[in-house]
Design a protein around this motif. Structure first.
Motif, short mmCIF file in Angstrom:
data_model
loop_
_atom_site.label_atom_id
_atom_site.label_comp_id
_atom_site.label_asym_id
_atom_site.label_seq_id
_atom_site.Cartn_x
_atom_site.Cartn_y
_atom_site.Cartn_z
N PHE A 62 0.82 -1.20 0.00
CA PHE A 62 0.00 0.00 0.00
C PHE A 62 0.86 1.26 0.00
CE2 PHE A 62 -3.58 -2.74 1.13
CZ PHE A 62 -4.62 -2.11 0.47
N SER A 63 2.06 1.17 0.58
CA SER A 63 2.97 2.32 0.59
C SER A 63 3.76 2.39 -0.72
CB SER A 63 3.93 2.21 1.78
OG SER A 63 3.23 2.14 3.01
N TYR A 64 4.21 1.26 -1.19
CA TYR A 64 5.02 1.19 -2.42
C TYR A 64 4.22 1.64 -3.63
CZ TYR A 64 8.70 -0.88 -5.41
OH TYR A 64 9.72 -1.09 -6.30
N THR A 65 2.91 1.37 -3.60
CA THR A 65 2.06 1.77 -4.71
C THR A 65 2.04 3.29 -4.86
OG1 THR A 65 0.70 -0.20 -4.43
CG2 THR A 65 -0.27 1.59 -5.69
N GLU A 66 2.17 4.02 -3.75
CA GLU A 66 2.27 5.48 -3.83
C GLU A 66 3.46 5.88 -4.67
OE1 GLU A 66 3.62 9.06 -0.86
OE2 GLU A 66 1.91 7.84 -0.20
N ALA A 381 -2.25 7.57 -2.57
CA ALA A 381 -1.49 7.90 -1.35
C ALA A 381 -1.56 6.75 -0.37
CB ALA A 381 -2.05 9.17 -0.72
N SER A 382 -0.44 6.48 0.29
CA SER A 382 -0.39 5.41 1.28
C SER A 382 -1.41 5.66 2.38
CB SER A 382 1.01 5.33 1.90
OG SER A 382 1.03 4.40 2.96
N PRO A 383 -2.31 4.70 2.63
CA PRO A 383 -3.29 4.91 3.71
C PRO A 383 -2.61 4.84 5.08
CG PRO A 383 -3.47 2.69 2.82
CD PRO A 383 -2.49 3.42 1.95
N TYR A 385 -0.83 6.84 6.60
CA TYR A 385 0.52 7.39 6.68
C TYR A 385 0.65 8.17 7.99
CZ TYR A 385 4.70 10.09 5.55
OH TYR A 385 5.96 10.65 5.57
N PRO A 386 1.77 8.08 8.74
CA PRO A 386 3.00 7.34 8.45
C PRO A 386 3.05 5.93 9.02
CG PRO A 386 3.35 8.72 10.35
CD PRO A 386 1.91 8.94 9.95
N VAL A 387 1.92 5.41 9.53
CA VAL A 387 1.94 4.11 10.20
C VAL A 387 2.30 2.98 9.25
CG1 VAL A 387 0.55 2.43 11.48
CG2 VAL A 387 0.30 4.87 11.95
N PHE A 388 1.62 2.92 8.09
CA PHE A 388 1.88 1.81 7.16
C PHE A 388 3.35 1.73 6.72
CE2 PHE A 388 -2.17 -0.14 5.16
CZ PHE A 388 -2.70 -0.35 6.42
N PRO A 389 3.93 2.81 6.18
CA PRO A 389 5.33 2.69 5.78
C PRO A 389 6.27 2.45 6.95
CG PRO A 389 4.56 4.95 5.54
CD PRO A 389 3.36 4.11 5.80
N ALA A 390 5.94 2.96 8.13
CA ALA A 390 6.78 2.73 9.31
C ALA A 390 6.76 1.26 9.71
CB ALA A 390 6.32 3.60 10.47
#
Length: 441
Positions: A62-66, A381-383, A385-390
């Motif tokens: 979900f983050s990489y797709t951003e 946009a990463s849903p 954020y910043p929890v998912f990429p973290a």
């Protein structure tokens, strides 16, 4: 000092192709490789490790797709890290991605050879693996649209076969088998199993490598990624749990063909369905083999086009507009790896190490670009954020540490090559070169 690109790939891919590439890249992970994790953690220990890694991949994708939709570049993580951190960031991310895909290919080739050997013991593993290398390089040279259609057909067959596998072995599942020595090494085993759980999903990020060949990438890439991930999660837990209850799991923890072996145990090796399954079992391996060759060649192409690898590797075939030298180079590396390790276990670990290292670089790039370029168009946009990429970054870092701790010599090879590459990069003055390419600036 600047460098410009003069080559361009054709935009022919639609959502169905992206789903097929996403699932096809990964689906061999359900056929082999993951079962080595049982040997270090037991069935329940590995189940816990797989849940952790599944969380990592959900948050990561979900983050990489951003990044993929904002910067649709064939270099994938290389392009994102270059834009966020400059030449050295691009180099490190590109190197990790190359290791990820270039070494996934020989691991899958070895499994293909093993499945054929299971069917026809007179056929040796390595020669047949080398044959598949040559055959699928030729298929990928023939054109992207043709390769994509092949991906759709072979991936649908592979998914159907795994559903058939679950249907056949399901009635033979015994919870007593599954819970026999469930966590023989405790929580340390869960930690040790993380790299093998990565194999269930490793390479799904390869969809980014074909971003320049996607029609309406900002709309279609999220569809391809998310539908592919949902499919893989279902298959992962279905195959892993049912296989673990067929027999004493120790019998399947160190083989290259656990699924046909499972059916042979359940139905008997002489049963016609056992032979049929092993035959069509080649579909899943072929789907991933085809996909990793496709993705790795685009990574080689993108880095060569940018001057990070020899320029001739970015040449396109005039008729098919495919990077034929990049495909050949990947095939040579695959053959060399097979010669030195035809059991594939160390190759699996090396590929997983490249993957989690690349995931870390990608999530760091996302955080930097959010600060550095707040106005960058982000169609997806990463849903949370910043929890998912973290979360993705933290679990990736833990997985990397697990690989280093339990596979020190393989890790030493990974970092030694990276050091040599970095030194050559500086000596050639590439760290001072400003690239001018769409997506990098």
């Amino acid at each position: 000092m600047t460098e410009a690109t003069t080559t361009q790939l054709k935009r022919v891919l639609k959502p169905i192709h992206l789903w097929a590439i996403a699932v096809g890249l990964v689906i061999s992970g359900e056929y082999f490789g993951w079962n080595y994790g049982w040997g270090v953690s037991g069935t329940v220990g590995f189940l816990i490790a797989t849940v952790i890694i599944t969380v990592m991949y959900v948050t990561f994708i979900f983050s990489y797709t951003e990044l993929t939709t904002a910067i649709p570049h064939a270099g994938g993580a290389f392009a994102y890290a270059y834009r966020a951190m400059g030449p050295f960031g691009g180099l490190i991310a590109g190197y990790a991605t190359l290791i990820d895909f270039l070494f996934a290919t020989p691991a899958i080739a070895a499994a293909l050879g093993s499945y054929l050997h299971f069917l026809y013991p007179s056929i040796p593993i390595v020669p047949s693996a080398l044959f598949f290398n040559v055959l699928f390089i030729g298929i990928n040279v023939s054109g992207m649209k043709e390769s994509a259609v092949f991906s759709v057909v072979i991936t649908i067959l592979a998914v159907a076969e795994l559903l058939l596998f679950m249907g056949v072995v399901g009635p033979h599942f015994r919870m007593s088998n599954y819970l026999s020595h469930p966590m023989p090494f405790g929580w340390g085993g869960v930690f040790a199993a993380l790299p093998f759980a990565v194999w269930f999903y490793l390479a799904i990020e390869g969809v980014a490598m074909v971003a320049e060949e996607v029609k309406e990438p900002k709309k279609n890439i999220p569809i391809g990624y998310i539908s592919g991930l949902v499919t893989l999660i279902f298959l992962t837990f279905g195959v892993m749990i049912l296989t673990g209850g067929i027999t004493d799991w120790h019998r399947l923890s160190n083989v290259l063909d656990p699924l046909p072996e499972s059916i042979a145990i359940a139905l008997g090796k002489a049963n016609g369905l056992t032979k049929i399954f092993a035959s069509i079992g080649l579909f899943g391996l072929i789907a991933s083999f085809h996909g990793t060759i496709l993705a790795s060649s685009r990574q080689v192409y993108a880095m060569a086009r940018s001057g990070y690898l020899p320029r001739f590797l970015s040449k396109l075939n005039r008729r098919f507009q495919t990077p034929y030298w990049a495909l050949i180079a990947g095939g040579v590396i695959s053959m060399v790896a097979l010669y030195f390790d035809n059991t594939a276990e160390n190759i699996v670990i090396l590929s997983a190490m490249g993957a989690v290292f690349m995931y870390m670089m990608s999530m760091i790039s996302l955080f930097i670009l959010r600060k550095k370029e707040p106005d960058l168009e982000r169609p997806f946009a990463s849903p949370f954020y910043p929890v998912f990429p973290a979360v993705a970054l933290i679990i990736s870092a833990v997985s990397l540490f697990a690989i280093i701790y339990y596979h020190f010599m393989v890790s030493l090879v990974f970092f030694a090559i990276l050091t040599v590459v970095a030194v050559v990069f500086v000596v050639m003055g590439k760290h001072k070169v400003q690239l001018i390419e769409p997506g990098l600036n």
